[in-house]
Design a protein around this motif. Sequence first.
Motif, short mmCIF file in Angstrom:
data_model
loop_
_atom_site.label_atom_id
_atom_site.label_comp_id
_atom_site.label_asym_id
_atom_site.label_seq_id
_atom_site.Cartn_x
_atom_site.Cartn_y
_atom_site.Cartn_z
N ALA A 1 0.55 -1.35 0.48
CA ALA A 1 -0.15 -0.19 -0.26
C ALA A 1 0.61 1.70 -0.08
CB ALA A 1 -0.99 -0.33 0.98
N GLY A 2 1.52 0.90 1.35
CA GLY A 2 2.74 2.39 1.13
C GLY A 2 3.65 2.56 -0.75
N ARG B 1 -8.23 -4.01 -5.78
CA ARG B 1 -8.72 -3.90 -7.14
C ARG B 1 -7.85 -4.93 -7.56
NH1 ARG B 1 -9.14 -2.51 -12.10
NH2 ARG B 1 -7.75 -0.59 -11.40
N VAL B 2 -7.98 -6.84 -6.87
CA VAL B 2 -6.89 -7.72 -6.26
C VAL B 2 -7.26 -8.94 -7.56
CG1 VAL B 2 -5.38 -9.09 -5.42
CG2 VAL B 2 -6.71 -6.47 -4.27
N PHE B 3 -6.59 -9.20 -8.44
CA PHE B 3 -6.92 -10.09 -9.10
C PHE B 3 -5.77 -11.37 -9.29
CE2 PHE B 3 -8.26 -6.49 -10.87
CZ PHE B 3 -9.97 -6.18 -10.98
N PRO B 4 -6.48 -13.10 -9.70
CA PRO B 4 -5.17 -14.16 -9.60
C PRO B 4 -4.40 -13.61 -10.73
CG PRO B 4 -7.92 -14.65 -10.77
CD PRO B 4 -7.45 -13.29 -9.82
N GLY B 5 -3.24 -14.08 -11.45
CA GLY B 5 -2.24 -13.56 -12.00
C GLY B 5 -1.42 -14.95 -12.68
N ASP B 6 -2.42 -15.71 -12.35
CA ASP B 6 -2.12 -17.27 -13.33
C ASP B 6 -2.48 -17.26 -14.48
OD1 ASP B 6 -2.34 -18.66 -11.12
OD2 ASP B 6 -4.21 -18.94 -10.88
N SER B 7 -3.23 -16.02 -15.50
CA SER B 7 -3.19 -15.83 -16.92
C SER B 7 -3.11 -14.01 -16.47
CB SER B 7 -4.34 -16.10 -17.79
OG SER B 7 -4.93 -15.93 -18.09
N VAL C 1 -5.43 -9.50 1.97
CA VAL C 1 -5.70 -8.24 2.41
C VAL C 1 -5.86 -7.46 2.07
CG1 VAL C 1 -4.16 -7.18 4.65
CG2 VAL C 1 -3.47 -9.67 4.26
N LEU C 2 -5.03 -6.93 0.83
CA LEU C 2 -5.28 -5.52 -0.09
C LEU C 2 -6.85 -5.60 -0.12
CD1 LEU C 2 -1.89 -5.69 -1.89
CD2 LEU C 2 -2.81 -4.02 0.20
#
Length: 121
Positions: A71-72, A103-109, A96-97
Motif C-alpha cells: 500500500a505504501g 482491485r486484486v486479481f489472480p495472476g495465473d493468466s 489483505v489488500l
Amino acid sequence: MRRTGYLHLYGLNLVFDRVGRGPAVLLLAEEASLWPEELPQGYTFYLLDLPGHGRTGGPKMSPEELAEYVAGFVVMTNLGSPPILVRGLGEAVGEVLRGRGYRVFPGDSLAQSLRMAVNME
C-alpha cells in the motif's frame, strides 16, 4: 526492457522492476523474477520484490505486514488504484489488500486477468 528502481519505505529499500508503457499494473509475488513470461504491450508493469524476498532485504513478515509495504509503495509511486495481479505469497497479501478496497486479481493468466481488470474499470 526491465528497469530496476528502489523506494525507501519504513526503513527498507524496496526493489522493483518497471516494464512497458501505459496504464499501471502491479504484479505481486514474493519477487519480481516469479513473473518470467513476456509481458503484454500497452501497460506499465511494476514488479515488486516483497520485504525479505528477492533483492529486498528485511525479515520475513506476515501478509498483513507485507500489505502495508505494498500500500505504501502504491501511494509513494503515485500509481492511483492500479489492478494488482497476484501469485504465490502475493495471493495472501492480495487478500489483505482486497479487504482494504484494492482491485486484486489472480495472476495465473496475465492476459485473462488483464481483461477482467480492464472490464471492471
